[in-house]
Design an enzyme around this catalytic site. Structure first.
Site, short mmCIF file in Angstrom:
data_model
loop_
_atom_site.label_atom_id
_atom_site.label_comp_id
_atom_site.label_asym_id
_atom_site.label_seq_id
_atom_site.Cartn_x
_atom_site.Cartn_y
_atom_site.Cartn_z
N SER A 83 5.62 -5.13 0.34
CA SER A 83 5.95 -4.46 1.30
C SER A 83 7.24 -5.27 2.31
CB SER A 83 5.11 -4.23 2.58
OG SER A 83 4.49 -5.38 3.33
N LYS A 111 5.10 -7.30 9.52
CA LYS A 111 6.01 -6.05 9.33
C LYS A 111 7.34 -6.41 10.28
CE LYS A 111 3.39 -3.36 6.92
NZ LYS A 111 3.63 -3.27 5.48
#
Length: 169
Positions: free
Chosen positions: A47, A91
């Protein structure tokens, strides 16, 4: 006879207690540092490519920025997953409260873009690899209370060592 034996052991008992106290103080310092100042985390997965290695990186993350409410757009953060509270994910912050954020709803299928205003007390997070990231595009804005720390640098493996700064969005 019993009293003599106890006085012979007193210096050893005293030394043992002093050493135990030193060890306890050390672990208290480690706990306070880890809980309130900085921590290490292992990031793995696709990710956050290309910022982090697919096989994983050990990162140093500081906690003061999140505690002071100073996280901004572009910062890479450790955050408790809204989907699975047992997981902490890494993130990038794309928007903070009040920001207008545009994003691809499903970049694997089409180029449809959506726009949201990040509500008060929330942030919008996305992985750098939008094709393989489970992020705010799926579960929406994330409460600020789920923030754990801001990633400062990659420390392992040595060839990946670098500061992790704000990416221009």
């Amino acid at each position: 006879m019993g009293l003599e034996r106890i006085t012979e052991l007193a210096p050893f008992v005293k030394e043992g207690l002093q050493q135990s106290l030193r060890v306890a103080k050390f672990f208290c310092c480690v706990h306070v540092t880890n809980a309130y100042l900085c921590t290490f985390a292992y990031t793995v997965g696709p990710s956050m490519l290309p910022t982090f290695n697919l096989q994983g990186n050990l990162v140093l993350a500081e906690r003061l920025t999140t505690q002071l409410g100073k996280v901004g757009s572009g910062d890479v953060v450790l955050i408790r997953s809204p989907d699975n509270p047992r997981k902490v994910v890494t993130k990038r912050v794309k928007g903070v409260e009040g920001d207008v954020v545009s994003f691809f709803a499903d970049p694997n299928k089409n180029d449809e873009q959506r726009t949201v205003v990040v509500p008060k007390g929330h942030i919008w997070i996305e992985g750098d690899n939008i094709y393989k990231s489970n992020d705010s595009r799926k579960f929406g804005p994330v409460p600020y209370a789920l923030l754990q720390a801001r990633v400062s640098c990659i420390v392992w493996p040595p060839e990946d060592f670098k500061l992790v700064g704000n990416k221009v969005l």
